[in-house]
Design a protein around this motif. Sequence first.
Motif, mmCIF file in Angstrom:
data_model
loop_
_atom_site.group_PDB
_atom_site.id
_atom_site.type_symbol
_atom_site.label_atom_id
_atom_site.label_comp_id
_atom_site.label_asym_id
_atom_site.label_seq_id
_atom_site.Cartn_x
_atom_site.Cartn_y
_atom_site.Cartn_z
ATOM 1 N N ARG A 55 -16.496 -48.070 -46.487
ATOM 2 C CA ARG A 55 -16.128 -49.502 -46.382
ATOM 3 C C ARG A 55 -15.887 -49.933 -44.992
ATOM 4 O O ARG A 55 -15.729 -51.439 -44.847
ATOM 5 N N HIS A 56 -16.038 -49.321 -44.052
ATOM 6 C CA HIS A 56 -15.838 -49.650 -42.745
ATOM 7 C C HIS A 56 -17.007 -49.395 -41.881
ATOM 8 O O HIS A 56 -17.457 -48.094 -41.903
ATOM 9 N N GLU A 57 -17.859 -50.241 -41.510
ATOM 10 C CA GLU A 57 -19.075 -50.338 -40.652
ATOM 11 C C GLU A 57 -19.110 -49.082 -39.710
ATOM 12 O O GLU A 57 -20.258 -48.452 -39.847
ATOM 13 N N ARG A 58 -18.261 -48.863 -38.995
ATOM 14 C CA ARG A 58 -18.558 -47.845 -38.051
ATOM 15 C C ARG A 58 -18.339 -46.428 -38.342
ATOM 16 O O ARG A 58 -18.541 -45.389 -37.642
ATOM 17 N N LYS A 116 -19.855 -45.362 -41.580
ATOM 18 C CA LYS A 116 -20.654 -45.159 -42.538
ATOM 19 C C LYS A 116 -21.269 -43.851 -42.275
ATOM 20 O O LYS A 116 -21.731 -43.063 -43.207
ATOM 21 N N THR A 117 -21.937 -43.602 -41.275
ATOM 22 C CA THR A 117 -22.485 -42.361 -40.742
ATOM 23 C C THR A 117 -21.458 -41.199 -41.114
ATOM 24 O O THR A 117 -21.908 -40.128 -41.639
ATOM 25 N N ALA A 118 -20.327 -41.202 -40.736
ATOM 26 C CA ALA A 118 -19.349 -40.129 -41.243
ATOM 27 C C ALA A 118 -19.126 -39.956 -42.697
ATOM 28 O O ALA A 118 -19.114 -38.933 -43.188
ATOM 29 N N ALA A 119 -19.323 -41.231 -43.251
ATOM 30 C CA ALA A 119 -19.011 -41.213 -44.817
ATOM 31 C C ALA A 119 -20.423 -40.547 -45.541
ATOM 32 O O ALA A 119 -20.209 -39.459 -46.406
ATOM 33 N N ARG A 120 -21.460 -40.718 -45.038
ATOM 34 C CA ARG A 120 -22.926 -40.000 -45.435
ATOM 35 C C ARG A 120 -22.692 -38.359 -45.026
ATOM 36 O O ARG A 120 -23.107 -37.698 -45.956
ATOM 37 N N ALA A 121 -22.263 -38.305 -43.898
ATOM 38 C CA ALA A 121 -22.273 -36.781 -43.631
ATOM 39 C C ALA A 121 -21.179 -35.766 -44.475
ATOM 40 O O ALA A 121 -21.313 -34.770 -44.835
ATOM 41 N N LEU A 122 -20.185 -36.555 -44.727
ATOM 42 C CA LEU A 122 -18.927 -35.908 -45.612
ATOM 43 C C LEU A 122 -19.809 -35.712 -47.135
ATOM 44 O O LEU A 122 -19.692 -34.711 -47.509
#
Length: 199
Positions: free
Chosen positions: A52-55, A57-63
């Motif tokens: 939900r936080h733009e910065r 998003k990559t960490a979210a996908r990695a998780l």
Amino acid sequence: MGLLQRLRDTVLEDIRSAREHDPAARSDAEIALVYSGLHAIWSHRVAHRLWRHERFKTAARALSQVTRSVTGIEIHPGAQIGRRFFIDHGMGVVIGETAEIGDDVMLYQGVTLGGRSLEAVKRHPTLGDGVVVGAGAKVLGPVEIGSGSAVGANAVVVKSAAEDSILTGIPAHSRERSEKERKPAVDPAEYALDPALFI
């Protein structure tokens, strides 16, 4: 209510849900330690908050990808998932970015909640409260499956269905669920020990 208390309550609610859905469940500790479906949803909740936080998003996908490697369950961090969600067995489950899942939903192994469009729009299914999706079923596109419905194993759903529907076949056809078919997928009463067996 503090964050830790809310987290504790959510974890306990998830464990209770697993016990209600799985007659093989033996203890809360075992469920928490070895149920990959629970591990996937717990990880998804963290990934979704990051998403939900733009910065982040990559960490979210990695998780989500790490979780996929560990559990065999792929849930895009953008998917919106309600309370008491349970994935039984889990291997091969895929849930797309714009999927929306209500409360008390249960998926079996091999389920796909997928898209049929390459456009950046709502392209994944919406499942109402209490929906059960059988092993290997594919629910594709921005269809809506009404609350209390059940999708049969290996069905391919490409059209929306009303509440309390049964969906079976390829492509799936829906019909109204009968009273007999409205009982829980796993009825705890069927697994209660009969005292007469020990007399």
